[in-house]
Design a protein around this motif. Sequence first.
Motif, PDB file in Angstrom:
ATOM      1  N   VAL A  49     -34.301  10.123  34.484  1.00 23.53           N
ATOM      2  CA  VAL A  49     -33.016  10.471  33.871  1.00 23.53           C
ATOM      3  C   VAL A  49     -33.113  10.491  32.348  1.00 23.53           C
ATOM      4  O   VAL A  49     -33.820   9.691  31.736  1.00 23.53           O
ATOM      5  CB  VAL A  49     -31.869   9.538  34.326  1.00 23.53           C
ATOM      6  CG1 VAL A  49     -31.696   9.601  35.838  1.00 23.53           C
ATOM      7  CG2 VAL A  49     -32.104   8.110  33.877  1.00 23.53           C
ATOM      8  N   ASN A  82     -36.901  16.368  32.125  1.00 29.73           N
ATOM      9  CA  ASN A  82     -35.700  17.203  32.103  1.00 29.73           C
ATOM     10  C   ASN A  82     -35.991  18.697  32.283  1.00 29.73           C
ATOM     11  O   ASN A  82     -35.074  19.477  32.533  1.00 29.73           O
ATOM     12  CB  ASN A  82     -34.903  16.971  30.817  1.00 29.73           C
ATOM     13  CG  ASN A  82     -35.672  17.357  29.575  1.00 29.73           C
ATOM     14  OD1 ASN A  82     -36.761  16.823  29.321  1.00 29.73           O
ATOM     15  ND2 ASN A  82     -35.138  18.268  28.780  1.00 29.73           N
ATOM     16  N   ASN A 105     -30.222  15.142  33.894  1.00 32.32           N
ATOM     17  CA  ASN A 105     -29.363  14.771  32.761  1.00 32.32           C
ATOM     18  C   ASN A 105     -28.201  13.910  33.229  1.00 32.32           C
ATOM     19  O   ASN A 105     -27.544  14.223  34.227  1.00 32.32           O
ATOM     20  CB  ASN A 105     -28.799  16.025  32.099  1.00 32.32           C
ATOM     21  CG  ASN A 105     -29.391  16.310  30.729  1.00 32.32           C
ATOM     22  OD1 ASN A 105     -28.859  17.111  29.988  1.00 32.32           O
ATOM     23  ND2 ASN A 105     -30.484  15.664  30.369  1.00 32.32           N
ATOM     24  N   LYS A 106     -27.925  12.864  32.503  1.00 28.83           N
ATOM     25  CA  LYS A 106     -26.776  12.008  32.778  1.00 28.83           C
ATOM     26  C   LYS A 106     -26.050  11.727  31.463  1.00 28.83           C
ATOM     27  O   LYS A 106     -26.677  11.569  30.418  1.00 28.83           O
ATOM     28  CB  LYS A 106     -27.206  10.681  33.423  1.00 28.83           C
ATOM     29  CG  LYS A 106     -28.025  10.849  34.694  1.00 28.83           C
ATOM     30  CD  LYS A 106     -27.245  11.563  35.795  1.00 28.83           C
ATOM     31  CE  LYS A 106     -28.129  11.808  37.027  1.00 28.83           C
ATOM     32  NZ  LYS A 106     -27.420  12.589  38.060  1.00 28.83           N
ATOM     33  N   GLU A 107     -24.738  11.669  31.550  1.00 35.40           N
ATOM     34  CA  GLU A 107     -23.934  11.432  30.361  1.00 35.40           C
ATOM     35  C   GLU A 107     -24.191  10.038  29.822  1.00 35.40           C
ATOM     36  O   GLU A 107     -24.327   9.064  30.567  1.00 35.40           O
ATOM     37  CB  GLU A 107     -22.453  11.597  30.706  1.00 35.40           C
ATOM     38  CG  GLU A 107     -21.526  11.553  29.505  1.00 35.40           C
ATOM     39  CD  GLU A 107     -20.094  11.853  29.880  1.00 35.40           C
ATOM     40  OE1 GLU A 107     -19.207  11.604  29.039  1.00 35.40           O
ATOM     41  OE2 GLU A 107     -19.857  12.326  31.016  1.00 35.40           O
ATOM     42  N   GLN A 140     -22.369   6.312  32.896  1.00 38.38           N
ATOM     43  CA  GLN A 140     -23.027   7.142  33.904  1.00 38.38           C
ATOM     44  C   GLN A 140     -24.531   6.919  33.911  1.00 38.38           C
ATOM     45  O   GLN A 140     -25.143   6.731  34.962  1.00 38.38           O
ATOM     46  CB  GLN A 140     -22.723   8.629  33.682  1.00 38.38           C
ATOM     47  CG  GLN A 140     -23.282   9.511  34.793  1.00 38.38           C
ATOM     48  CD  GLN A 140     -22.994  10.975  34.576  1.00 38.38           C
ATOM     49  OE1 GLN A 140     -23.840  11.723  34.088  1.00 38.38           O
ATOM     50  NE2 GLN A 140     -21.795  11.411  34.949  1.00 38.38           N
ATOM     51  N   ILE A 141     -25.148   6.914  32.738  1.00 34.72           N
ATOM     52  CA  ILE A 141     -26.598   6.720  32.712  1.00 34.72           C
ATOM     53  C   ILE A 141     -26.970   5.249  32.881  1.00 34.72           C
ATOM     54  O   ILE A 141     -28.017   4.916  33.431  1.00 34.72           O
ATOM     55  CB  ILE A 141     -27.208   7.301  31.417  1.00 34.72           C
ATOM     56  CG1 ILE A 141     -28.716   7.535  31.612  1.00 34.72           C
ATOM     57  CG2 ILE A 141     -26.929   6.425  30.202  1.00 34.72           C
ATOM     58  CD1 ILE A 141     -29.350   8.370  30.528  1.00 34.72           C
TER      59      ILE A 141
END
Length: 205
Positions: A98, A60, A108-110, A114-115
């Motif tokens: 991710v 990240n 970054n993924k919610e 989404q992830i």
Amino acid sequence: MRLVCLSDTHNFHHDVIIPEGDILIHAGDCTDGGTRNETENFLRWFSSQPHKFKILVPGNHDFYFEKPKLLEKVPSNINLLINEGLVIDGINFWGSPVTPGMENWAFNKERGSQIKQFWDLIPLETDILITHTPPQGILDEISSGLKLGCEELEQTLKVVKPKLHFFGHIHHAAGSTKRLNTKFFNLSILDERHRIMHSPLILDL
């Protein structure tokens, strides 16, 4: 086959003693600010290591790997895994950078659907999984006691059952554990104050 594995070096890669081996794996946060200079410095160093195979999964902090033009400049002897796989001597590797979150960090993924779509890409036949984030409840606890791992990844691992799962991200939780048939390794080299506290993992298959 000897694996040499590490993560979260945050620009301190030159200060880490890298053991000899066949496959060198870095599970993300090779840089701190994700700048071009930091990234190119790391790639030169990583590319120069003598291991026959080199696998890199960004983290990240590694913003520059989100830039498509950079991917063309990654040295050819580095296997950069961004939601993709690699087979070495019949062993199936899969890597994903991710991490769960809604802040402005790289990859970054919610949390939630989404992830989950990225974890759904992991093939069932994966032998060695490399992610930057840990799964929820497994070597993911920060010093305050809060667990920051990914719930959706933890659920996916009930279906995809790799023999080995390498990750980093949570410096405080470096170490290893085993759940059912999977061995988990948090490969973080630095502690929360960015001091070198751990050595690379050496694992013979």
